[in-house]
Design an enzyme around this catalytic site. Structure first.
Site, short mmCIF file in Angstrom:
data_model
loop_
_atom_site.label_atom_id
_atom_site.label_comp_id
_atom_site.label_asym_id
_atom_site.label_seq_id
_atom_site.Cartn_x
_atom_site.Cartn_y
_atom_site.Cartn_z
N CYS A 1 0.86 -1.18 0.00
CA CYS A 1 0.00 0.00 0.00
C CYS A 1 0.90 1.23 0.00
O CYS A 1 1.75 1.38 0.89
CB CYS A 1 -0.86 -0.04 1.26
N CYS B 1 -1.25 3.90 -6.26
CA CYS B 1 -2.10 3.23 -5.26
C CYS B 1 -2.34 1.83 -5.81
O CYS B 1 -2.68 1.68 -6.99
CB CYS B 1 -3.42 3.98 -5.11
N1 DGL Z 1 -4.10 0.48 -1.82
C1 DGL Z 1 -3.62 1.51 -0.98
C2 DGL Z 1 -2.55 2.36 -1.62
O1 DGL Z 1 -1.76 1.83 -2.37
C3 DGL Z 1 -4.60 2.22 -0.10
C4 DGL Z 1 -5.85 2.74 -0.68
C5 DGL Z 1 -6.73 3.30 0.39
O2 DGL Z 1 -7.17 2.50 1.24
O3 DGL Z 1 -6.98 4.51 0.41
O4 DGL Z 1 -2.44 3.53 -1.36
#
Ligand code: DGL
Length: 213
Positions: A70, A175
């Site tokens: 993430c 993301c």
């Molecule tokens: N998938 C995550 C990222 O790469 C988080 C997305 C979220 O929960 O806002 O930032």
């Protein structure tokens, strides 16, 4: 060796797939924290509570390498986590700005959550890597990660965020959730190269496991 991976849901599965491709025989633990999605709109204090809880669990279950699949949790929390858990090895996921810059694209769009866009780490990635003559636009995409996570209103959200955008040579998917809708994003930028950090994270994990044997 147990490798723990976490994200605010299914976004990090793209990272997991990339790691599994290079390390098919390791044991994996994956935490999909969709209960707390979106991470990108949480305060630093709240996000630290959430990720500390997950790391505690992964550690208890025997993980020695923790992959933060993430961008938001990485850019905001990895430094603190490394200090808190020196016995664990952390691998983070960051917006692949360097990769886009090195591709010599002239106009680059970086899509990420509001938390990632505002983070100090993203600012320094820009500062460290941007070359003369390159235009890099940072675009915060509130609501997009949760639209993907819960599979609602993705097309409408993309229209809201991207229909006013112009042409780019490269689009950084900052993301992990966005990698799951690559095809939809590509339609807005048919000529652009879409770049995410999945393979970079996988090779870092591979390196770590090699150093340990
Ligand atoms: N998938 C995550 C990222 O790469 C988080 C997305 C979220 O929960 O806002 O930032």
């Amino acid at each position: 060796m147990k490798i723990g991976i976490f994200d605010s849901g299914k976004g990090g599965t793209t990272i997991y797939q990339a790691i599994k491709k290079v390390l098919p025989n390791e044991e994996y633990l994956y935490v999909a924290d969709s209960k707390n999605c979106p991470y990108g709109e949480k305060s630093y204090t709240r996000l630290m509570e959430i990720v500390t809880d997950i790391v505690e669990n992964l550690k208890e279950w025997g993980a020695t390498i923790i992959v933060i699949a993430c961008n938001t949790a990485t850019t905001k929390c990895i430094r603190k986590l490394r200090k808190m858990y020196p016995e664990l090895k952390f691998v983070g996921t960051e917006p692949a700005i360097k990769q886009a810059v090195d591709s010599d694209a002239k106009n680059i769009l970086v899509m990420a959550t509001p938390g990632t866009i505002k983070s100090e780490r993203t600012r320094s990635l820009l500062k460290e890597n941007q070359k003369e003559g390159q235009n890099i636009k940072l675009l915060a995409c509130p609501g997009l990660a949760d639209a993907v996570e819960f599979d609602t209103g993705i097309d409408q959200k993309l229209d809201e965020l991207l229909s006013g955008e112009r042409e780019y040579d490269a689009v950084v998917l900052g993301c992990t959730h966005y990698s799951l809708i690559k095809d939809k994003i590509q339609k807005y930028f048919p000529e652009a190269e879409l770049i995410d950090g999945c393979d970079g994270v996988a090779s870092q994990v591979l390196k770590l496991t090699k150093n340990r044997t």
